[in-house]
Design a protein around this motif. Sequence first.
Motif, short mmCIF file in Angstrom:
data_model
loop_
_atom_site.label_atom_id
_atom_site.label_comp_id
_atom_site.label_asym_id
_atom_site.label_seq_id
_atom_site.Cartn_x
_atom_site.Cartn_y
_atom_site.Cartn_z
N ARG A 49 0.81 -1.22 0.00
CA ARG A 49 0.00 0.00 0.00
C ARG A 49 0.84 1.27 0.00
O ARG A 49 0.37 2.33 0.40
N ALA A 95 5.56 0.34 -3.42
CA ALA A 95 6.85 -0.32 -3.43
C ALA A 95 6.85 -1.76 -3.96
O ALA A 95 7.91 -2.35 -4.08
N CYS A 96 5.69 -2.32 -4.28
CA CYS A 96 5.71 -3.75 -4.61
C CYS A 96 5.07 -4.12 -5.94
O CYS A 96 5.31 -5.19 -6.47
N CYS A 139 -0.45 -4.17 -6.63
CA CYS A 139 -1.71 -3.48 -6.89
C CYS A 139 -1.77 -2.88 -8.29
O CYS A 139 -2.69 -2.14 -8.59
FE1 FES Z 1 2.46 -2.29 -3.15
FE2 FES Z 1 0.61 -0.80 -4.32
S1 FES Z 1 0.32 -2.35 -2.88
S2 FES Z 1 2.72 -0.85 -4.75
#
Ligand code: FES
Length: 127
Positions: free
Chosen positions: A64, A67-68, A71
């Motif tokens: 959220r 960084a990953c 989403c």
């Molecule tokens: Fe990690 Fe959006 S949940 S970049």
Amino acid sequence: THIEYLNYEVLDDYGWGLHDDDLFENAAAADLSAEDYGEFIAPPNENVLKAAERSGQRWPFACRGGACANCAVVVVEGEMEMPSNHILSSEMMDEGVRLSCISAPKTDELKIVYNIKHLPGLDELRL
Ligand code: FES
């Protein structure tokens, strides 16, 4: 903003492409569940992931915080405002990839494909 969404997994199942002109028309005509295809209204200052969740959707996410890439969505029509970007390549940005956890709608209409984890190049970004 009026947002129409589609699950990337459905594209595989039906043999549709992200760049098909009639992608969302086909999705609307197919008998898809509300999990895979539908629409909701999102306020202008809220990130799209949150707005989707408030409308009852369960989209993939992890950090959220941008960084990953769990989403990540592809914007097929309209635009989303992403305040910062530390992980997406410029090719991905050009393809319309945006991180829904930190991006708010910028246009009145948005068509987005979510759950794009199998899009080439995205796998290695994910935690
Ligand atoms: Fe990690 Fe959006 S949940 S970049």
